[in-house]
Write a protein that holds these residues in place. Structure first.
Motif, PDB file in Angstrom:
ATOM      1  N   TRP A  49      22.074  34.342  -9.060  1.00 58.92           N
ATOM      2  CA  TRP A  49      22.965  33.731 -10.040  1.00 58.92           C
ATOM      3  C   TRP A  49      23.225  34.713 -11.170  1.00 58.92           C
ATOM      4  CZ3 TRP A  49      18.357  30.571  -9.157  1.00 58.92           C
ATOM      5  CH2 TRP A  49      18.553  29.589  -8.182  1.00 58.92           C
ATOM      6  N   GLY A  50      24.247  34.415 -11.948  1.00 60.09           N
ATOM      7  CA  GLY A  50      24.517  35.172 -13.159  1.00 60.09           C
ATOM      8  C   GLY A  50      23.698  34.646 -14.321  1.00 60.09           C
ATOM      9  N   THR A  51      24.164  34.882 -15.534  1.00 58.36           N
ATOM     10  CA  THR A  51      23.383  34.523 -16.715  1.00 58.36           C
ATOM     11  C   THR A  51      23.420  33.031 -17.024  1.00 58.36           C
ATOM     12  OG1 THR A  51      25.304  35.101 -18.067  1.00 58.36           O
ATOM     13  CG2 THR A  51      23.599  36.776 -17.800  1.00 58.36           C
ATOM     14  N   ARG A  52      24.435  32.307 -16.534  1.00 61.26           N
ATOM     15  CA  ARG A  52      24.532  30.860 -16.792  1.00 61.26           C
ATOM     16  C   ARG A  52      24.865  30.151 -15.485  1.00 61.26           C
ATOM     17  NH1 ARG A  52      28.316  29.353 -21.521  1.00 61.26           N
ATOM     18  NH2 ARG A  52      26.968  27.527 -21.578  1.00 61.26           N
ATOM     19  N   PRO A  53      23.880  29.994 -14.602  1.00 61.43           N
ATOM     20  CA  PRO A  53      24.156  29.477 -13.250  1.00 61.43           C
ATOM     21  C   PRO A  53      24.795  28.095 -13.228  1.00 61.43           C
ATOM     22  CG  PRO A  53      21.951  30.420 -13.395  1.00 61.43           C
ATOM     23  CD  PRO A  53      22.472  30.349 -14.790  1.00 61.43           C
ATOM     24  N   LYS A  54      24.238  27.149 -13.969  1.00 63.96           N
ATOM     25  CA  LYS A  54      24.755  25.780 -13.926  1.00 63.96           C
ATOM     26  C   LYS A  54      26.142  25.695 -14.549  1.00 63.96           C
ATOM     27  CE  LYS A  54      23.259  21.028 -14.681  1.00 63.96           C
ATOM     28  NZ  LYS A  54      22.095  20.180 -15.026  1.00 63.96           N
ATOM     29  N   HIS A  55      26.339  26.382 -15.654  1.00 68.25           N
ATOM     30  CA  HIS A  55      27.642  26.383 -16.316  1.00 68.25           C
ATOM     31  C   HIS A  55      28.712  26.949 -15.387  1.00 68.25           C
ATOM     32  CE1 HIS A  55      30.782  28.465 -18.680  1.00 68.25           C
ATOM     33  NE2 HIS A  55      30.730  27.399 -19.444  1.00 68.25           N
ATOM     34  N   THR A  56      28.383  28.024 -14.675  1.00 69.45           N
ATOM     35  CA  THR A  56      29.355  28.678 -13.798  1.00 69.45           C
ATOM     36  C   THR A  56      29.867  27.731 -12.727  1.00 69.45           C
ATOM     37  OG1 THR A  56      28.362  30.860 -14.148  1.00 69.45           O
ATOM     38  CG2 THR A  56      29.683  30.569 -12.160  1.00 69.45           C
ATOM     39  N   ILE A  57      28.953  27.073 -12.013  1.00 76.10           N
ATOM     40  CA  ILE A  57      29.381  26.260 -10.879  1.00 76.10           C
ATOM     41  C   ILE A  57      30.009  24.947 -11.329  1.00 76.10           C
ATOM     42  CG2 ILE A  57      27.152  25.106 -10.544  1.00 76.10           C
ATOM     43  CD1 ILE A  57      29.581  26.387  -7.818  1.00 76.10           C
ATOM     44  N   GLN A  58      29.484  24.331 -12.382  1.00 77.04           N
ATOM     45  CA  GLN A  58      30.019  23.029 -12.787  1.00 77.04           C
ATOM     46  C   GLN A  58      31.344  23.148 -13.520  1.00 77.04           C
ATOM     47  OE1 GLN A  58      26.957  20.689 -14.735  1.00 77.04           O
ATOM     48  NE2 GLN A  58      26.065  20.178 -12.745  1.00 77.04           N
ATOM     49  N   LYS A  59      31.641  24.303 -14.055  1.00 75.56           N
ATOM     50  CA  LYS A  59      32.967  24.498 -14.636  1.00 75.56           C
ATOM     51  C   LYS A  59      34.031  24.560 -13.548  1.00 75.56           C
ATOM     52  CE  LYS A  59      35.571  27.297 -17.906  1.00 75.56           C
ATOM     53  NZ  LYS A  59      35.544  28.425 -18.865  1.00 75.56           N
ATOM     54  N   LEU A  60      33.652  25.062 -12.369  1.00 78.52           N
ATOM     55  CA  LEU A  60      34.596  25.175 -11.258  1.00 78.52           C
ATOM     56  C   LEU A  60      34.567  23.955 -10.350  1.00 78.52           C
ATOM     57  CD1 LEU A  60      33.894  28.897 -10.295  1.00 78.52           C
ATOM     58  CD2 LEU A  60      35.803  28.015 -11.652  1.00 78.52           C
ATOM     59  N   PHE A  61      33.351  23.455 -10.061  1.00 81.39           N
ATOM     60  CA  PHE A  61      33.173  22.310  -9.166  1.00 81.39           C
ATOM     61  C   PHE A  61      32.198  21.338  -9.836  1.00 81.39           C
ATOM     62  CE2 PHE A  61      33.993  26.066  -6.539  1.00 81.39           C
ATOM     63  CZ  PHE A  61      35.109  25.654  -5.819  1.00 81.39           C
ATOM     64  N   PRO A  62      32.694  20.352 -10.580  1.00 78.66           N
ATOM     65  CA  PRO A  62      31.825  19.493 -11.399  1.00 78.66           C
ATOM     66  C   PRO A  62      30.744  18.751 -10.624  1.00 78.66           C
ATOM     67  CG  PRO A  62      34.125  19.239 -12.046  1.00 78.66           C
ATOM     68  CD  PRO A  62      34.127  20.072 -10.811  1.00 78.66           C
ATOM     69  N   SER A  63      30.941  18.468  -9.341  1.00 74.87           N
ATOM     70  CA  SER A  63      29.951  17.697  -8.588  1.00 74.87           C
ATOM     71  C   SER A  63      28.803  18.554  -8.066  1.00 74.87           C
ATOM     72  CB  SER A  63      30.625  16.986  -7.407  1.00 74.87           C
ATOM     73  OG  SER A  63      31.082  17.925  -6.448  1.00 74.87           O
ATOM     74  N   LEU A  64      28.898  19.867  -8.178  1.00 76.01           N
ATOM     75  CA  LEU A  64      27.860  20.753  -7.656  1.00 76.01           C
ATOM     76  C   LEU A  64      26.877  21.147  -8.747  1.00 76.01           C
ATOM     77  CD1 LEU A  64      29.858  23.122  -5.264  1.00 76.01           C
ATOM     78  CD2 LEU A  64      28.721  20.952  -4.757  1.00 76.01           C
ATOM     79  N   ASP A  65      25.732  21.665  -8.310  1.00 76.92           N
ATOM     80  CA  ASP A  65      24.695  22.116  -9.234  1.00 76.92           C
ATOM     81  C   ASP A  65      24.196  23.485  -8.775  1.00 76.92           C
ATOM     82  OD1 ASP A  65      22.904  22.179 -11.310  1.00 76.92           O
ATOM     83  OD2 ASP A  65      22.100  20.175 -10.936  1.00 76.92           O
ATOM     84  N   THR A  66      23.257  24.024  -9.521  1.00 81.63           N
ATOM     85  CA  THR A  66      22.761  25.369  -9.242  1.00 81.63           C
ATOM     86  C   THR A  66      22.245  25.512  -7.817  1.00 81.63           C
ATOM     87  OG1 THR A  66      22.111  25.477 -11.565  1.00 81.63           O
ATOM     88  CG2 THR A  66      21.228  27.166 -10.103  1.00 81.63           C
ATOM     89  N   LYS A  67      21.570  24.490  -7.314  1.00 80.34           N
ATOM     90  CA  LYS A  67      20.968  24.563  -5.986  1.00 80.34           C
ATOM     91  C   LYS A  67      21.999  24.591  -4.862  1.00 80.34           C
ATOM     92  CE  LYS A  67      20.458  19.514  -5.911  1.00 80.34           C
ATOM     93  NZ  LYS A  67      21.556  19.290  -4.943  1.00 80.34           N
ATOM     94  N   ASP A  68      23.271  24.345  -5.167  1.00 80.02           N
ATOM     95  CA  ASP A  68      24.292  24.221  -4.132  1.00 80.02           C
ATOM     96  C   ASP A  68      25.002  25.528  -3.800  1.00 80.02           C
ATOM     97  OD1 ASP A  68      24.012  21.394  -3.792  1.00 80.02           O
ATOM     98  OD2 ASP A  68      25.078  21.124  -5.694  1.00 80.02           O
TER      99      ASP A  68
END
Length: 289
Positions: A49-68
């Motif tokens: 992951w990058g420096t903000r894993p959860k922010h990165t994915i949920q900004k693009l795909f709100p239903s996903l999380d870091t583990k996805d």
């Protein structure tokens, strides 16, 4: 498609330091995959992951999380290999994740447009393009890059007074999003509908690269690639190495499958430096789609 397997992280980083244009790594390098030929280790792809894993994915795909998902931290092959090797390596990684980590929904990466790379490797691998952001780096007189987050964590600010006082110049350029889906076709359609950006195969090319350079006397626009050398004076990571190392050991020690964490959501990620000032994402100063 090139078959890949898990390799030691130290070996993957060593190959990148020898052949990659950048010798600094993101903080969360979790899954190193690679392949060998008659000369030894030939190519690697380090996922994490990058420096903000959860922010990165949920900004693009709100239903996903870091583990996805996994983000591509570094990919590198020896220069003597065929030109399509990187795209074949990506295809091998997709197969490996489908077989060994079927819970992952997608793979994500940034193409380093600010370093003159529109993402031809991902285009050749049929990844989807999701628009670009405008980002910035700072350059010393020796053309050494300084990451904006390092400006915050080391100097407390990235204001003009600070980078001018350090005799740096600011370079703004584009970073291009790419992703590929590992999930079912039905889930893929759901994710595309909910995404905050439009994913397409209308890819950027070299004419889409543009930079604004400010050496203190005002910004000027150019389409000539700025000269950027490897890091030296500002090589240290913005995070404390011990904290990142402990986070990875925490991930890999509890519940393993072939050296890969099953429960990645339990990983201890480095916390943001509480003494930092400015926005939480200092390297993203404007969104452009």
């Amino acid at each position: 498609m090139i078959p890949v397997s898990l390799i030691p992280l130290d070996a993957a980083k060593a190959l990148c330091r020898q052949w990659h244009y950048s010798d600094i790594f993101p903080p969360h390098c979790m899954v190193p995959l690679g392949f060998y030929d008659g000369q030894g280790l030939a190519g690697v792809a380090i996922w994490g992951w990058g420096t903000r894993p959860k922010h990165t994915i949920q900004k693009l795909f709100p239903s996903l999380d870091t583990k996805d998902y996994w983000e591509l931290c570094r990919m590198c092959c020896r220069d003597d290999l065929p030109r399509n090797t990187e795209s074949q390596l990506l295809a091998g990684c997709e197969v490996w994740f489908r077989q060994n980590q079927p819970d992952k929904k997608l793979l994500f990466t940034w193409a380093d447009g600010i370093r003159g790379k529109p993402g031809y490797v991902y285009q050749a691998a049929n990844w989807l393009y999701g628009g670009f952001i405008t980002t910035e780096i700072y350059l010393t007189a020796d053309h050494e890059p300084v990451h904006p987050r390092l400006m915050i964590t080391r100097f407390g600010s990235r204001s003009k007074e600070v980078w001018q006082g350090l005799k740096l110049k600011r370079v703004r350029g584009r970073q291009f999003r790419y992703c590929t889906f590992l999930c079912s076709h039905k889930r893929r359609k759901e994710l595309l509908r909910e995404s905050s950006v439009q994913w397409t195969t209308r890819y950027p090319k070299h004419p889409d690269l543009i930079w604004q350079i400010d050496a203190g006397e005002g910004s000027r626009e150019t389409r000539d690639l700025p000269r950027v050398e490897r890091s030296g004076q500002f090589r240290q990571s913005a995070f404390r190495p011990s904290r990142v190392r402990n986070a990875r050991e925490e991930c890999l020690s509890d519940d393993l499958k072939d050296g890969v964490p099953r429960r990645t959501e339990t990983c201890l990620l480095p916390r943001r430096n509480k003494k930092s000032h400015g926005p939480e994402t200092p390297w993203l100063w404007k969104e452009e789609l």
